[in-house]
Design a protein around this motif. Sequence first.
Motif, mmCIF file in Angstrom:
data_model
loop_
_atom_site.group_PDB
_atom_site.id
_atom_site.type_symbol
_atom_site.label_atom_id
_atom_site.label_comp_id
_atom_site.label_asym_id
_atom_site.label_seq_id
_atom_site.Cartn_x
_atom_site.Cartn_y
_atom_site.Cartn_z
ATOM 1 N N HIS A 51 -3.314 2.067 5.820
ATOM 2 C CA HIS A 51 -3.809 3.017 4.961
ATOM 3 C C HIS A 51 -2.767 4.093 4.717
ATOM 4 O O HIS A 51 -2.121 4.328 5.765
ATOM 5 C CB HIS A 51 -5.029 3.614 5.436
ATOM 6 C CG HIS A 51 -5.981 4.410 4.437
ATOM 7 N ND1 HIS A 51 -5.632 5.632 4.249
ATOM 8 C CD2 HIS A 51 -7.113 4.168 3.691
ATOM 9 C CE1 HIS A 51 -6.449 6.245 3.345
ATOM 10 N NE2 HIS A 51 -7.402 5.261 3.052
ATOM 11 N N PRO A 52 -2.790 4.655 3.497
ATOM 12 C CA PRO A 52 -1.884 5.908 3.111
ATOM 13 C C PRO A 52 -1.794 6.993 4.589
ATOM 14 O O PRO A 52 -0.809 7.553 4.676
ATOM 15 C CB PRO A 52 -2.024 6.334 2.009
ATOM 16 C CG PRO A 52 -2.933 5.029 1.337
ATOM 17 C CD PRO A 52 -3.734 4.593 2.200
ATOM 18 N N ASN A 59 -5.367 -2.415 9.596
ATOM 19 C CA ASN A 59 -6.093 -1.760 8.844
ATOM 20 C C ASN A 59 -5.123 -0.638 7.967
ATOM 21 O O ASN A 59 -5.609 0.513 8.097
ATOM 22 C CB ASN A 59 -7.266 -1.032 9.341
ATOM 23 C CG ASN A 59 -6.878 -0.129 10.441
ATOM 24 O OD1 ASN A 59 -5.911 -0.603 11.128
ATOM 25 N ND2 ASN A 59 -7.860 0.684 10.867
ATOM 26 N N ILE A 118 0.884 -0.891 0.055
ATOM 27 C CA ILE A 118 -0.005 -0.072 0.088
ATOM 28 C C ILE A 118 0.872 1.221 0.181
ATOM 29 O O ILE A 118 0.571 2.007 -0.730
ATOM 30 C CB ILE A 118 -0.949 -0.262 0.972
ATOM 31 C CG1 ILE A 118 -2.127 -0.986 0.886
ATOM 32 C CG2 ILE A 118 -1.431 1.316 1.448
ATOM 33 C CD1 ILE A 118 -3.114 -1.045 1.709
ATOM 34 N N ARG A 155 4.140 1.735 -1.013
ATOM 35 C CA ARG A 155 4.557 1.829 -1.913
ATOM 36 C C ARG A 155 3.879 2.205 -3.424
ATOM 37 O O ARG A 155 4.373 3.122 -4.112
ATOM 38 C CB ARG A 155 5.335 0.499 -2.422
ATOM 39 C CG ARG A 155 6.724 0.387 -1.946
ATOM 40 C CD ARG A 155 7.239 -1.220 -2.335
ATOM 41 N NE ARG A 155 7.434 -1.112 -4.072
ATOM 42 C CZ ARG A 155 8.608 -0.612 -4.568
ATOM 43 N NH1 ARG A 155 9.562 -0.293 -3.729
ATOM 44 N NH2 ARG A 155 8.765 -0.753 -5.805
ATOM 45 N N SER A 156 2.865 1.731 -3.416
ATOM 46 C CA SER A 156 1.958 1.895 -4.478
ATOM 47 C C SER A 156 1.111 3.316 -4.357
ATOM 48 O O SER A 156 1.239 4.075 -5.471
ATOM 49 C CB SER A 156 0.717 0.703 -4.637
ATOM 50 O OG SER A 156 -0.225 1.314 -5.578
ATOM 51 N N GLU A 157 0.733 3.430 -3.094
ATOM 52 C CA GLU A 157 -0.037 4.869 -3.020
ATOM 53 C C GLU A 157 1.126 6.012 -2.916
ATOM 54 O O GLU A 157 0.642 7.377 -3.394
ATOM 55 C CB GLU A 157 -0.859 4.842 -1.825
ATOM 56 C CG GLU A 157 -1.880 4.050 -1.935
ATOM 57 C CD GLU A 157 -2.958 4.259 -3.246
ATOM 58 O OE1 GLU A 157 -3.287 5.366 -3.042
ATOM 59 O OE2 GLU A 157 -3.036 3.633 -4.215
#
Lengths: 330, 389
Positions: free
Chosen positions: A133-134, A131, A53, A55-57
């Motif tokens: 999250h960015p 959970n 998450i 890395r991608s976001e």
Amino acid sequence: MKIEAWLKSNTFHHSAFWDVMQAVKEKERQNLKISLCIPTLNEEKTIGKEIVIFRSELMERYPLLDEIAVIDSGSEDSTLEVAKAFGADVHLASEILPDLDARTGKGENLWKAIYQLKGDIIVYVDADIKNIHPRFVYGLVSPLIYRPEVKYVKAFYDRPLAFSEKQVRPSGGGRVTEILVRPLFSLFFPDLTALIQPLSGEYAVRRDVLEKIPFPIGYGVETSHLIDVYNKWGLGAFAQTDLDQRVHRNQETRSLGRMAFGIMQTFLRRLENMDKIKDLPEMGKTLHQFQVRDRNYEQVQFEITEHERPPMISIPAYRKKFNRGEAHES
Amino acid sequence: MPESFEEILSMLPSLRGQCAAVREILLTNLVMVGEIPAPTFGEKERVDFLQRRFSECGLQNCSTDEVDNALAVLPGESGSQNILVVAHTDTVFPAAVDHTISLQADIVRGRGVADNSLGLAVLMTLPAALERANIRLQSNVVLIGASRSLGRGNLEGLRFFLGNNDMSLRAGVCVEGVELGRLSLTSIGMLRGEITCTVSEEYDWTRFGTTSAILTLNEAINRVLEIPVPRRPRTSIVLGTIQGGQSFNTIAKQAVLGFEIRSESRETAHKIAEQMQDITDELSSRTGADAVLDVFASRDPGGIAFSHPLARHTRAIMNELGITQRIAPSTSELTAFIDRKIPAVTTGITTAENLNQADEVVYIEPMFTGLTQLLGILLAIDGGFCDED
């Protein structure tokens, strides 16, 4: 700074920073580098999701982070393999600054991250968050990007976004916070009680602060940070961000006892160094707990010594790597 | 743009590599959308997320509509034709249960990951996959996260879109998270409903059947099972769910049976529903309990022929990718396309376990084959190879 004023000006909700692209632009304008450090010890179940998450976001979609590194204390499960498979830089804490005497603990990983990572800001996020999250990163980093006077941003959790005016809902930390740390802060450092969850494992800090403070390698690292940063820079250097809910595994009360024991050691040592208390006797290093087996009570003892690493700026290899002069008290 | 369908087939191996390169985007989309609860009629938060994602991809016409669909258009080079790609947004899980998703090296686990968070993740990842593969389609690709699909939703989202837009649609592709190899070309006729038995608060001990709603429902079930079900056209009655009563020691006031009548013949399905209506009417009049039949969702049978170019080329793409085909009729979004005479197929993306359970699992590696399959189908439709003469 009065607590009420500080709460108003330096307490945020992550939703205030939803525009990550804006933060990226401001970061680039200031030519800042931001590093994410995830300290690990046997976190194979959750580490993959965190890395994917973030890395991608926050590297590919919005280039807020310049690097993501896992610093591991010697996991025996597949934490390292999973982290590598999802593209994180993986380091064993024992292989960073290997000439120093060997120590093991979360604080050791956090301290060595200062040497290993290149960011002007380092954001620490625990690896056991289910959970993820960015917001766990941009919510903590953004106050540092937008507010130059803020040096240390701490996370807190689980405050409702909306509730009726008449309703009063206690907002606070976990058991160790409410039973140990908050009473101690109330006695000796009342300003620090404004930090709603002083023990939360997620925080973002400027390098020029991190390199100047010592690091207990065990349970006391968060508490010591708050006291030391407060002493050097005052309450105004802190901010805190509400990250809504954090789902993680719950610790047994017995584990929390060990945590409290380590925190007490760190806390009392600081009080003595600051002349807030005098003539402390030699303190025990053993925590005594008890359990029942076959109707017999037996003692379980834990040796817990809160070793401290000195400020990183005092390490010659660090000064050389980052081209720093000798440490000066600010 | 490929000159022939054979050229598309020859592109597939390298396309799979390009699809694997968007792994992180796909997995992130899966986790982030999957952790937002979306029970049928409660999809709004998930749809808002989807719409933000579409906007971030630079798609056009990103919007939501009055039935909580999320819509966006990936504009084509010529834009003279439109291909619709749809995945349903709702899941079978209530909002209150834990929607945390865990990610391991080879699997993703959590409620709804297969049905249909993965379908939505593919929808959100499609623009990145096309860009990575350097594919620029001539047709517009219309992406829809369709809400109110399951249960009482009765495909309301997609039906609303198809009934209220003036786009000419060349073909539709329904994306389901599972099962890779699934290929649906047709819809079976279906009527979905409930039989609800209720007894009054003040019952009469002397009257048969009224002592418990469960007993009345039991009587209804026995009668339903006596309905003759023909072998041809193939027909079945699925007794899917049952609920009733409050505790061990109190008489059940209400009991509910959820069922589906499935048939290749619309007339047969409706005839069975009429017989079930007779059963509930008779039970009500004979026992004094209140037995009510409520049919709230329906599908008409239909679809494209096995030899339709869309079906034929989809099968060829699956063959080329080494995907074992399981061709079966569907009662999902495909039906809405069939009702509008729009050629469409339903395909799955990966393999899964524990479908619709708390520990639902999808496998990561086959996802890239599933995504490649979708790109291949889009290329084939875009190239005009799937049009009927």
